[in-house]
Design a protein around this motif. Structure first.
Motif, PDB file in Angstrom:
ATOM      1  N   LEU A   8       0.826  -1.212   0.000  1.00  0.00           N
ATOM      2  CA  LEU A   8       0.000   0.000   0.000  1.00  0.00           C
ATOM      3  C   LEU A   8       0.858   1.260   0.000  1.00  0.00           C
ATOM      4  CD1 LEU A   8      -2.860  -1.056   2.433  1.00  0.00           C
ATOM      5  CD2 LEU A   8      -2.955  -0.821  -0.057  1.00  0.00           C
ATOM      6  N   VAL A  12       0.821   4.097  -2.989  1.00  0.00           N
ATOM      7  CA  VAL A  12       0.603   5.524  -2.731  1.00  0.00           C
ATOM      8  C   VAL A  12       1.767   6.342  -3.281  1.00  0.00           C
ATOM      9  CG1 VAL A  12       0.446   7.254  -0.894  1.00  0.00           C
ATOM     10  CG2 VAL A  12      -0.915   5.170  -0.756  1.00  0.00           C
ATOM     11  N   ALA A  16       1.497   9.149  -6.196  1.00  0.00           N
ATOM     12  CA  ALA A  16       1.991  10.517  -6.004  1.00  0.00           C
ATOM     13  C   ALA A  16       2.974  10.892  -7.110  1.00  0.00           C
ATOM     14  CB  ALA A  16       2.646  10.645  -4.634  1.00  0.00           C
TER      15      ALA A  16
END
Length: 73
Positions: A8, A12, A16
Motif C-alpha cells: 500500500l 501511494v 503521487a
C-alpha cells in the motif's frame, strides 16, 4: 500484514509520482530518437559482458550441455 502495508505504501508513492509527472511541467521531456536509443542499448548490453559480476554467468550461458542422462545416475 507487513507485506500488505509495504504494498500500500508503494502504491501511494507510485500514485503521487504519477500525479506529479502528469501535472508538473518540469517533467515534460522531448521524445527520444530511436536512432539514438537503440545503439545505446546495444552498447550497454555489450558493456555488461565485461562486468566482473557477469563472468560466472558466461559458463551458464555458453551453451555447455550439463544435463545428466538416466544411464549416468
Amino acid at each position: 500484514m507487513f507485506v500488505i502495508a509495504t504494498f500500500l505504501v508503494g502504491m501511494v508513492a507510485l500514485l503521487a509520482y504519477w500525479l506529479a509527472y502528469v501535472h508538473c511541467r518540469r517533467f515534460a521531456r522531448a521524445p527520444l530518437d530511436i536512432g539514438l536509443v537503440l545503439p545505446l542499448a546495444v552498447l550497454a548490453g555489450l558493456a555488461r559482458l565485461f562486468s566482473p559480476c557477469s563472468f560466472p554467468l558466461l559458463i551458464a550461458t555458453s551453451g555447455i550441455d550439463t544435463t545428466v542422462s538416466k544411464s549416468q545416475l
